[in-house]
Design a protein around this motif. Sequence first.
Motif: not given
Length: 261
Positions: A19-26, A78-81, A135-149
């Motif tokens: 789940p990375m909705p902010l990453v997908y958005r921006y 992508s959802s591909r491996d 700030r809470e949006e930056k916190d959430e976006l960063y956690q999604q960036c960890r999923l991206w990494y």
Amino acid sequence: MAASETIPAPSASDGRRVPMPLVYRYLGDKRFAYTLPRALSLQILHPGNAASLVQHVHGGLWAHKQRAISEMVYIAYSSRDLRSVMRTAHTHVKGVDSLGLRYHSLNPDLFFFQHATYVETLITSIEVFHRPLRREEKDELYQQCRLWYAKYDISDRAQPADYGEFVDYFDEFCQRELVVSPDVAALRHEALHPGTWFPKKVPHAAIRALLHPRAAELLNVEPGAADRAALKAFAAQTRLRAGLTPAKYRLIPAARHRPED
């Protein structure tokens, strides 16, 4: 889930549907691409990364970045491996930098710093071209960036656990590790004067205003009021154009597929 809650990065065995909705958005938005000189100007100040660009990139710095970042964005969406892609692309990128130190682009500290410049630039692009983030949006976006990494399947030993730690890590790394190595002379002009792809559309004065303070200091750039005004005008024009453009075409081509595909 609270925005400040730390989300463990998925292991390599996890599915790619994360789940990375902010990453997908921006991340795939052209406005992130416009901001990329900020990331690249930091990358060329790391001796190992600068050496890799001088020794292994042929055909132009921004043509290379167009290919590499498009691939990066495709993997994120992508959802591909695609875990093998980054390792395959970077295995041969190694050597000795201009300070006489050996480097390998898959070294976790070097690889994560390059990724971190994109995370920091993503946040900057949102605040410059979209809206301020709480700030809470930056916190959430960063956690999604960890999923991206995690999609790269590269060691996360250098990756901070939350946004506050990331800010401290990034500031400290930029102060401690970034220097004007001999390779910077070969990279500086092109990094700050993109000749192709979306960054080419950004006025040079706006690029000066977009620079991270540490990069501006080391590259001897002093953004002034005229530079900041140019960025403000370019951002306003960009927001206006984006408002008249269908959502799909606000994305770079690599992002124009559904995350669940």
